[in-house]
Design an enzyme around this catalytic site. Structure first.
Site, PDB file in Angstrom:
ATOM      1  N   HIS A 247       0.866  -1.181   0.000  1.00 35.16           N
ATOM      2  CA  HIS A 247       0.000   0.000   0.000  1.00 35.16           C
ATOM      3  C   HIS A 247       0.897   1.224   0.000  1.00 35.16           C
ATOM      4  O   HIS A 247       2.104   1.130   0.252  1.00 35.16           O
ATOM      5  CB  HIS A 247      -0.946   0.021   1.211  1.00 35.16           C
ATOM      6  CG  HIS A 247      -0.232   0.061   2.537  1.00 35.16           C
ATOM      7  ND1 HIS A 247       0.401   1.194   3.021  1.00 35.16           N
ATOM      8  CD2 HIS A 247      -0.029  -0.896   3.472  1.00 35.16           C
ATOM      9  CE1 HIS A 247       0.935   0.938   4.203  1.00 35.16           C
ATOM     10  NE2 HIS A 247       0.697  -0.335   4.491  1.00 35.16           N
ATOM     11  N   ASP A 374       0.194 -19.255  13.259  1.00 34.92           N
ATOM     12  CA  ASP A 374       1.457 -19.746  13.805  1.00 34.92           C
ATOM     13  C   ASP A 374       1.612 -19.322  15.271  1.00 34.92           C
ATOM     14  O   ASP A 374       1.616 -18.129  15.579  1.00 34.92           O
ATOM     15  CB  ASP A 374       2.622 -19.182  12.983  1.00 34.92           C
ATOM     16  CG  ASP A 374       3.914 -19.915  13.246  1.00 34.92           C
ATOM     17  OD1 ASP A 374       4.461 -19.770  14.347  1.00 34.92           O
ATOM     18  OD2 ASP A 374       4.374 -20.647  12.344  1.00 34.92           O
ATOM     19  N   SER A 389       3.496  -4.617   7.127  1.00 35.93           N
ATOM     20  CA  SER A 389       2.939  -4.441   5.779  1.00 35.93           C
ATOM     21  C   SER A 389       4.025  -4.685   4.744  1.00 35.93           C
ATOM     22  O   SER A 389       5.102  -4.099   4.820  1.00 35.93           O
ATOM     23  CB  SER A 389       2.387  -3.023   5.607  1.00 35.93           C
ATOM     24  OG  SER A 389       1.285  -2.814   6.438  1.00 35.93           O
TER      25      SER A 389
END
Length: 425
Positions: A247, A374, A389
């Site tokens: 992004h 996990d 991100s």
């Protein structure tokens, strides 16, 4: 009108409303489930599962793209049954069109088929400091100025707005806010002509700077000429091009993606991690080391789909692992996958579950919904935190996407983007 007639009309209304709702929902479902665009590898047969609610017909406008169904008889036209796989094959690279029809007659949409060569990239998962220099001086807001008479005035009101970029003053290009301040003080309070970029368009704005109580001249605007942050590098391809974040970097005040002149990747050190929780996304805290010796690459684009540019030799030497084939959007499916991250101080792959795949999302960087499963990563971060991100998503041995956002109400879940979308830049 008797009660029986009212009841009958009531049932008729319910029928038509239900029918309309069913048609609209079906159309919406088909639009989201059937991609507008597909990529297939040249001279390799690709099998797709479109998850259709009913039968459709596909026409190939070009003899180049060969269609096939379960009968394994190639044809320019295929009637595809619900949940029946479709095979595509092409001998030459290029872009072609498929015409999708409902019930064999009603045109629904065109699907662009891009025939491409196989691409490879190294999934990174490494944190990096990102510095961006805006293209022009960015206006983040307007405000009042106390002039030398002690009066409050707002000279920029109605003339400039948040998200504008001041590119020139009286024809002289403005590279940073220091240049803007210097040029305004040279005017002596006379009218100036500002070259402004707004939503991609150029416009001229005439203003008269106000002499403030300290003797300086002001426009009554808050400005910024750079921004920075920490994110994760998703991939480096075989040509040294990188993609990161999934992004864009937006200005903290305007919320707009910063339009940049240039930028750089720099070494960073993660000092700590604040775990995410319901209603409180976590964050990776760190320090960015600026300077020629700490530079890892050059940023050339800041877009809604990520940060892009080229890496230098120093960054190349830090890469570990072999290049993986990059997957296309149709390769992504629900189920087990992994994200690569160095949040523990060591580069590792952590298990996730892909819960939803949206081929035509409203926002391209929200094409995938995933959940961290996990136990080790959940213990370290609580799921997905700010700074993760760009963490690459790997499924079936292919690099298929990148993490982009975390759900505010559930830090174990988040969104992702197709790596195919990122590599279009």
């Amino acid at each position: 009108m008797n009660r029986r007639e009212k009841f009958r009309r009531y049932l008729v209304w319910i029928f038509w409303i239900s029918l309309a709702f069913t048609l609209v929902y079906t159309w919406y479902y088909m639009e989201r489930q059937i991609p507008d665009r597909l990529s297939i590898v040249v001279r390799e047969q690709e099998e797709l599962h479109l998850k259709l609610p009913f039968d459709v017909t596909l026409d190939s406008d070009s003899e180049e793209v060969v269609l096939g169904n379960e009968s394994n008889i190639p044809s320019g036209q295929v009637r595809l049954k619900a949940d029946q796989p479709l095979s595509l094959y092409a001998e030459n690279q290029g872009s072609y069109q498929l015409d999708l029809k409902l019930f064999g007659a009603i045109h629904f949409k065109n699907i662009q088929v891009d025939v491409v060569d196989t691409r490879y990239a190294v999934p990174c998962g490494l944190p990096a400091g990102i510095y961006l220099k805006s293209k022009g001086v960015m206006v983040i807001g307007t405000g009042r100025v106390v002039n030398e008479a002690g009066e409050e005035v707002e000279p920029a009101y109605g003339l400039l707005q948040s998200g504008d970029y001041i590119e020139a003053v009286n024809g002289q290009p403005m590279e940073d806010k220091e240049m803007l301040i210097t040029q305004l003080n040279r005017t002596g309070g006379s009218e100036v002509l500002l070259g402004v970029r707004r939503d991609g368009s150029q416009l001229d704005v005439r203003m008269t700077p106000v002499k403030a109580g300290d003797g300086s001249y002001k426009l009554g605007v808050w400005v910024r000429d750079d921004t920075q942050g920490i994110g994760t590098v998703t991939y480096v391809d075989t040509k040294g091009n990188f993609g990161a974040l999934g992004h864009g970097i937006s200005d903290s005040d305007t919320g707009e993606v910063v339009e940049i002149e240039n930028g750089g990747l720099y070494e960073t050190e993660i000092l700590g991690i604040e775990k995410g929780s319901a209603g409180n996304p976590g964050v990776m805290a760190g320090v960015i080391y600026y300077g020629p010796g700490s530079e890892l690459g050059t940023v050339t684009a800041n877009t809604e789909d990520g940060i892009f540019g080229t890496v230098n030799e120093k960054m190349r030497n830090t890469l570990t692992g072999e290049p993986l084939e990059t997957g296309h959007r149709q390769d992504v499916k629900k189920g087990r996958a992994w994200i690569r991250s160095s949040v523990s101080g060591q580069l590792k792959d952590y298990e996730i579950e892909i819960q939803r795949v949206d081929y035509n999302p409203i926002q391209k960087n929200k094409s995938i919904v995933l959940q961290v499963t996990d136990p080790e990563l959940l213990k370290i971060t609580g799921g997905i935190v700010q700074g993760m991100s760009g963490s690459p998503i790997i499924q079936d041995g292919k690099l298929v996407g990148a993490v982009t956002h975390v759900f505010v109400h559930d830090s174990t879940r988040g969104y992702g983007i197709f790596v195919e979308t990122m590599m279009e830049h």
